[in-house]
Design an enzyme around this catalytic site. Structure first.
Site, PDB file in Angstrom:
ATOM      1  N   PRO A   1     -22.749 -64.232 -40.198  1.00  0.00           N
ATOM      2  CA  PRO A   1     -24.020 -63.498 -40.255  1.00  0.00           C
ATOM      3  C   PRO A   1     -24.821 -63.824 -41.524  1.00  0.00           C
ATOM      4  CG  PRO A   1     -22.236 -62.044 -39.576  1.00  0.00           C
ATOM      5  CD  PRO A   1     -21.592 -63.343 -39.953  1.00  0.00           C
TER       6      PRO A   1
ATOM      7  N   VAL B   1     -25.076 -66.677 -43.243  1.00  0.00           N
ATOM      8  CA  VAL B   1     -25.817 -67.930 -43.095  1.00  0.00           C
ATOM      9  C   VAL B   1     -26.793 -67.830 -41.908  1.00  0.00           C
ATOM     10  CG1 VAL B   1     -25.618 -70.429 -42.790  1.00  0.00           C
ATOM     11  CG2 VAL B   1     -23.926 -69.212 -44.170  1.00  0.00           C
ATOM     12  N   GLY B   2     -26.431 -67.033 -40.919  1.00  0.00           N
ATOM     13  CA  GLY B   2     -27.345 -66.811 -39.788  1.00  0.00           C
ATOM     14  C   GLY B   2     -28.706 -66.318 -40.271  1.00  0.00           C
TER      15      GLY B   2
ATOM     16  N   GLU C   1     -25.056 -67.454 -32.955  1.00  0.00           N
ATOM     17  CA  GLU C   1     -23.712 -67.049 -32.501  1.00  0.00           C
ATOM     18  C   GLU C   1     -22.931 -66.688 -33.757  1.00  0.00           C
ATOM     19  OE1 GLU C   1     -22.514 -66.839 -29.427  1.00  0.00           O
ATOM     20  OE2 GLU C   1     -24.199 -67.686 -28.324  1.00  0.00           O
TER      21      GLU C   1
ATOM     22  N   CYS D   1     -13.693 -66.098 -33.825  1.00  0.00           N
ATOM     23  CA  CYS D   1     -14.766 -65.109 -33.954  1.00  0.00           C
ATOM     24  C   CYS D   1     -14.569 -63.895 -33.050  1.00  0.00           C
ATOM     25  CB  CYS D   1     -16.116 -65.754 -33.656  1.00  0.00           C
ATOM     26  SG  CYS D   1     -16.173 -66.535 -32.038  1.00  0.00           S
TER      27      CYS D   1
END
Ligand code: NAD
Length: 431
Positions: free
Chosen positions: A153, A155-156, A173, A207
């Protein structure tokens, strides 16, 4: 004074109460919308005439799925081949050109993908680029037509912010903490086998792995010997020598995971070997919600058990945290499984097993909220990498018929148009 706070809180509370879920409620709302239009025709016509001097139109349409153009796929290290190739399949099938950026952490796979894969594809349409955070940051300054990111999350958010500069659509994702509720009526050994298999698979670096168990203290007492038994059957008396147990990807992650072992206390496992980046399949008990192991995604072979007194408490615990990528509920009662499903939100859900829902090609795979946006797998991959272009084709003739829509809007013309709209409830061929 925030002028929106009360309204937003009221609506969020209504959503949380579940009142919008029943089909009857939704149908009633849509009927209300329809009545609004019917009962206020005159009022709306006047308002539209004052604002825009026009009325709305409906038309029939078809969808043409087209490639976006140049797509960027960014992959993580934990399944470095699958998570590079699976999005690639969708992107290529939909007709895009693709830049693949594999993870620099899984170096050997990165090398094969960079050196060998391009030989199998048309290199005028496909490229592998290499790099870590800094180079990927540079890459993201360029304009892409679509970005498909798999990773954390943190780096998302960086990827989404970079995409926003070009208004580039994204699929994210991401990961998170996947709860696993275990009801008191379960057979502990069956649950232990299934949870241990999916938690320790790839040494927990998955994940969708069950991240923590929520159960009563009584169920915890029955689960612990069952988990010990499952771990010994799967990996032997000395799991470090088992060919079926993976290792932690990097020194950095090893140190992070070793730090988590000080949360609560170790009920099973807990052994580590830095020289081998080995962490034994571990179960933690007596863990507090505020401890790091319950705050961050574990992503390793460590399974904390949190105690709850009831199903309601478990649901409340899940709901007050970020929406997870996957949610698991074990119970002999289908009513209990359905209640967990109905009263929570997550990217995917599996009752009485681990991440099997992810393996079904007819189901979309993706997160919601903090666990991501968008989905893929099977046909959903093709759709994700396609722009759904709304199209209408009309014959050049019949102008006399179509002329009814042009101003001046005489009462006669309007009557004909309205009659045409009413005979085709959701589209109007005349307009
Ligand atoms: P990561 O976010 O650290 O890295 C993912 C990719 O982003 C890598 O290619 C990396 O080079 C790049 N990257 C890293 N830092 C960057 C930065 N500052 N700017 C731009 N790019 C950067 O994730 P990871 O450690 O490789 O993978 C683990 C995470 O991925 C976990 O959170 C896990 O849950 C998640 N994950 C999600 C899925 C899914 O399908 N939802 C699958 C696998 C892993």
């Amino acid at each position: 004074m925030d002028p929106f706070a009360d309204t937003l809180q009221r609506l969020r509370e209504a959503f949380d109460s579940g009142c919008t879920r029943p089909a009857e409620f939704r149908a009633a709302q849509l009927k209300g919308l329809s009545r609004f239009l019917q009962e206020n025709k005159q009022l709306l016509q006047e308002a539209l005439a004052q604002d825009l001097h026009k009325a709305t139109q409906l038309d029939s349409a078809f969808i043409r799925k087209e490639p976006f153009g140049l797509v960027l796929v960014i992959a993580p290290w934990n399944y470095p081949l699958n998570l590079s190739l699976e999005p690639l399949v969708g992107a290529l099938a939909a007709g895009n050109c693709v830049v693949l950026k594999p993870s620099e952490v899984s170096k050997s796979t990165e090398k094969v993908l960079a050196e060998v894969l391009p030989r199998y594809l048309d290199q005028s349409c496909f490229a592998v680029v290499l790099g870590g955070p800094q180079e990927t940051g540079q890459l993201l300054e360029h304009k892409f037509d679509y970005i498909f990111f798999t990773g954390s999350p943190r780096v998302g958010k960086i990827v989404m912010a970079a995409a926003a500069k070009h208004l580039t659509p994204v699929t994210l994702e991401l990961g998170g903490k996947n709860p696993c509720y275990v009801d008191d009526n379960c057979d502990p050994q069956t649950v232990a086998n299934r949870v241990a298999f999916f938690r320790y698979f790839n040494s927990g670096q998955t994940c969708v792995a069950p991240d923590y168990i929520l159960c009563s203290p009584e169920m915890q007492a029955r689960l612990l010997p069952a988990l010990q038994s499952a771990i010994t059957r799967f990996y032997g008396e000395d799991p470090q020598s088992s060919p079926d147990l993976g290792r932690i990807i990097s020194e950095k992650n090893f140190q992070r995971l070793r730090g988590l072992l000080s949360c609560g206390h170790v009920a099973i496992g807990g052994q580590t070997d830095e020289s081998d980046r080995y962490i034994a399949p571990t179960v933690l008990v007596g863990v507090q919600e505020t401890e790091p192991v319950m705050q961050e995604e574990i992503f390793g072979p460590i399974l904390p058990i949190m105690n709850v007194r009831s199903l309601d408490e478990a649901v409340e615990f899940i709901r007050r945290r970020e929406k997870p990528l996957a949610l698991y509920a074990f119970s002999n009662s289908s009513q209990v499984v359905k209640r967990v499903l109905a009263q929570t939100s997550s990217g995917g859900f599996c009752g009485n097993d681990g991440f099997m829902h992810m393996t079904v090609a007819s189901l979309p795979f993706g997160g919601v909220g903090a666990s991501g946006m968008g989905s893929y797998h099977g046909k959903f991959s093709f759709d994700t990498f396609s722009h759904h272009r709304a199209c209408l084709l009309r014959r050049p003739g019949l102008e006399k018929v179509y002329a009814l829509r042009y101003p001046p809007h005489t009462p006669r013309n309007l009557r004909v148009l309205l009659a045409a709209m009413e005979t085709r409830s959701c589209s109007c061929a005349l307009l």
